[in-house]
Design a protein around this motif. Structure first.
Motif, PDB file in Angstrom:
ATOM      1  N   CYS A  33       5.304   1.758   0.806  1.00 32.50           N
ATOM      2  CA  CYS A  33       5.352   2.982   0.010  1.00 32.50           C
ATOM      3  C   CYS A  33       3.951   3.380  -0.418  1.00 32.50           C
ATOM      4  CB  CYS A  33       6.221   2.768  -1.223  1.00 32.50           C
ATOM      5  SG  CYS A  33       7.771   1.904  -0.890  1.00 32.50           S
ATOM      6  N   LEU A  34       3.118   2.367  -0.655  1.00 35.50           N
ATOM      7  CA  LEU A  34       1.755   2.635  -1.128  1.00 35.50           C
ATOM      8  C   LEU A  34       0.922   3.411  -0.122  1.00 35.50           C
ATOM      9  CD1 LEU A  34       0.235  -0.559  -2.783  1.00 35.50           C
ATOM     10  CD2 LEU A  34       0.657   1.657  -3.832  1.00 35.50           C
ATOM     11  N   ALA A  35       1.323   3.392   1.143  1.00 33.05           N
ATOM     12  CA  ALA A  35       0.574   4.153   2.144  1.00 33.05           C
ATOM     13  C   ALA A  35       0.603   5.640   1.799  1.00 33.05           C
ATOM     14  CB  ALA A  35       1.150   3.921   3.537  1.00 33.05           C
ATOM     15  N   CYS A  36       1.645   6.076   1.136  1.00 35.49           N
ATOM     16  CA  CYS A  36       1.802   7.506   0.844  1.00 35.49           C
ATOM     17  C   CYS A  36       1.903   7.828  -0.647  1.00 35.49           C
ATOM     18  CB  CYS A  36       3.050   8.043   1.527  1.00 35.49           C
ATOM     19  SG  CYS A  36       2.975   7.978   3.319  1.00 35.49           S
ATOM     20  N   HIS A  37       2.195   6.827  -1.474  1.00 34.27           N
ATOM     21  CA  HIS A  37       2.401   7.103  -2.907  1.00 34.27           C
ATOM     22  C   HIS A  37       1.499   6.235  -3.768  1.00 34.27           C
ATOM     23  CE1 HIS A  37       6.129   9.394  -2.372  1.00 34.27           C
ATOM     24  NE2 HIS A  37       6.511   8.496  -1.491  1.00 34.27           N
ATOM     25  N   ILE A  38       0.871   6.817  -4.753  1.00 37.01           N
ATOM     26  CA  ILE A  38       0.178   6.016  -5.760  1.00 37.01           C
ATOM     27  C   ILE A  38       1.076   5.883  -6.980  1.00 37.01           C
ATOM     28  CG2 ILE A  38      -2.211   6.468  -5.186  1.00 37.01           C
ATOM     29  CD1 ILE A  38      -2.143   8.755  -7.248  1.00 37.01           C
ATOM     30  N   ASN A  39       0.821   4.883  -7.784  1.00 32.52           N
ATOM     31  CA  ASN A  39       1.352   4.889  -9.143  1.00 32.52           C
ATOM     32  C   ASN A  39       0.500   3.943  -9.980  1.00 32.52           C
ATOM     33  OD1 ASN A  39       2.910   2.332  -9.832  1.00 32.52           O
ATOM     34  ND2 ASN A  39       3.853   2.843  -7.880  1.00 32.52           N
ATOM     35  N   ASP A  44      -4.296  -1.527  -9.056  1.00 32.74           N
ATOM     36  CA  ASP A  44      -5.230  -2.545  -8.579  1.00 32.74           C
ATOM     37  C   ASP A  44      -5.112  -2.794  -7.076  1.00 32.74           C
ATOM     38  OD1 ASP A  44      -2.645  -3.530  -8.970  1.00 32.74           O
ATOM     39  OD2 ASP A  44      -3.340  -5.567  -9.377  1.00 32.74           O
ATOM     40  N   GLN A  45      -4.151  -2.166  -6.415  1.00 34.37           N
ATOM     41  CA  GLN A  45      -3.972  -2.379  -4.975  1.00 34.37           C
ATOM     42  C   GLN A  45      -4.855  -1.418  -4.171  1.00 34.37           C
ATOM     43  OE1 GLN A  45      -1.430  -4.333  -3.363  1.00 34.37           O
ATOM     44  NE2 GLN A  45      -0.725  -5.236  -5.280  1.00 34.37           N
ATOM     45  N   PRO A  46      -5.408  -1.911  -3.042  1.00 39.63           N
ATOM     46  CA  PRO A  46      -6.246  -1.029  -2.226  1.00 39.63           C
ATOM     47  C   PRO A  46      -5.431  -0.042  -1.386  1.00 39.63           C
ATOM     48  CG  PRO A  46      -6.100  -3.188  -1.204  1.00 39.63           C
ATOM     49  CD  PRO A  46      -5.317  -3.266  -2.497  1.00 39.63           C
ATOM     50  N   PHE A  47      -6.093   0.911  -0.810  1.00 39.19           N
ATOM     51  CA  PHE A  47      -5.527   1.857   0.169  1.00 39.19           C
ATOM     52  C   PHE A  47      -4.354   2.662  -0.352  1.00 39.19           C
ATOM     53  CE2 PHE A  47      -6.984  -1.789   2.847  1.00 39.19           C
ATOM     54  CZ  PHE A  47      -8.150  -1.182   3.272  1.00 39.19           C
ATOM     55  N   HIS A  48      -4.530   3.308  -1.430  1.00 35.17           N
ATOM     56  CA  HIS A  48      -3.472   4.197  -1.894  1.00 35.17           C
ATOM     57  C   HIS A  48      -3.501   5.490  -1.107  1.00 35.17           C
ATOM     58  CE1 HIS A  48      -3.011   2.309  -6.115  1.00 35.17           C
ATOM     59  NE2 HIS A  48      -2.711   1.503  -5.134  1.00 35.17           N
ATOM     60  N   GLY A  49      -2.322   5.918  -0.700  1.00 33.26           N
ATOM     61  CA  GLY A  49      -2.242   7.196  -0.017  1.00 33.26           C
ATOM     62  C   GLY A  49      -1.851   8.283  -0.981  1.00 33.26           C
ATOM     63  N   GLU A  50      -2.090   9.492  -0.575  1.00 36.38           N
ATOM     64  CA  GLU A  50      -1.698  10.604  -1.428  1.00 36.38           C
ATOM     65  C   GLU A  50      -0.950  11.653  -0.638  1.00 36.38           C
ATOM     66  OE1 GLU A  50      -4.658  11.976  -4.150  1.00 36.38           O
ATOM     67  OE2 GLU A  50      -5.562   9.978  -4.238  1.00 36.38           O
ATOM     68  N   ILE A  51      -0.232  11.192   0.400  1.00 41.46           N
ATOM     69  CA  ILE A  51       0.578  12.125   1.198  1.00 41.46           C
ATOM     70  C   ILE A  51       1.779  12.553   0.375  1.00 41.46           C
ATOM     71  CG2 ILE A  51       2.036  12.337   3.253  1.00 41.46           C
ATOM     72  CD1 ILE A  51       0.157  10.290   4.605  1.00 41.46           C
ATOM     73  N   GLY A  52       2.378  11.598  -0.314  1.00 44.87           N
ATOM     74  CA  GLY A  52       3.520  11.889  -1.176  1.00 44.87           C
ATOM     75  C   GLY A  52       3.063  11.995  -2.625  1.00 44.87           C
ATOM     76  N   PRO A  53       3.930  12.492  -3.491  1.00 42.01           N
ATOM     77  CA  PRO A  53       3.581  12.629  -4.915  1.00 42.01           C
ATOM     78  C   PRO A  53       3.427  11.257  -5.586  1.00 42.01           C
ATOM     79  CG  PRO A  53       5.898  13.158  -4.540  1.00 42.01           C
ATOM     80  CD  PRO A  53       5.291  12.958  -3.194  1.00 42.01           C
ATOM     81  N   ALA A  54       2.608  11.190  -6.629  1.00 38.82           N
ATOM     82  CA  ALA A  54       2.505   9.963  -7.425  1.00 38.82           C
ATOM     83  C   ALA A  54       3.887   9.660  -7.987  1.00 38.82           C
ATOM     84  CB  ALA A  54       1.496  10.156  -8.548  1.00 38.82           C
TER      85      ALA A  54
END
Ligand code: HEC
Length: 122
Positions: A33-39, A44-54
């Protein structure tokens, strides 16, 4: 069955485990999920995506049955054109990777665990 964008029954008949769900959410081979969503909870996790909404506050935007339906079959809730994968549906469209043909991306327990995790995001 997804009715009116909701799926109210647990896929396993039991509540999921939010601690396991958080790991599956972040695991690149599973939920990813983190590939596309941050929260913020996973800042503290690397490689957050921002394709989807936070997903911060997502449990306030949707009830549990709607969030389960989004995880099972995002297209039924968010529309056929969404980039959000359907994690518990057999037909994922023409871009389905070979290893996923005839299989769902996540199993029932993993879906319920992730659900248990994201309903804590308020
Ligand atoms: C390939 C990118 C991608 C991945 C991977 C992905 N999503 Fe999404 N997701 C999206 C997009 C894009 C949207 C927004 C809906 C739209 O615009 O179609 C979305 C929407 C959502 C929503 C609704 C959020 C809102 O505020 O409207 C939830 C909940 C959600 N995703 C959870 C997850 C979870 C949990 C996972 C992992 C199991 C996941 N997503 C994996 C792309 C993705």
């Amino acid at each position: 069955m997804i009715d009116d964008g909701k799926f109210s029954k647990s896929l396993t008949g039991a509540a999921g485990d939010a601690v396991k769900g958080k790991k599956t959410f972040a695991n690149r081979k599973l939920g990813n999920c983190l590939a596309c969503h941050i929260n913020q909870d996973l800042a503290d996790q690397p490689f957050h995506g921002e394709i989807g909404p936070a997903l911060d506050g997502v449990a306030e935007r949707y009830d549990e049955a709607t969030l389960r339906a989004i995880l099972i079959d995002s297209k039924k809730v968010l529309g056929e054109d969404t980039m959000m994968p359907s994690f518990y549906r057999l037909k994922n469209g023409f871009r389905t990777q070979k290893k996923f043909l005839g299989k769902t991306i996540l199993n029932a327990e993993q879906v319920e665990d992730i659900l248990a995790y994201i309903i804590t995001l308020k």
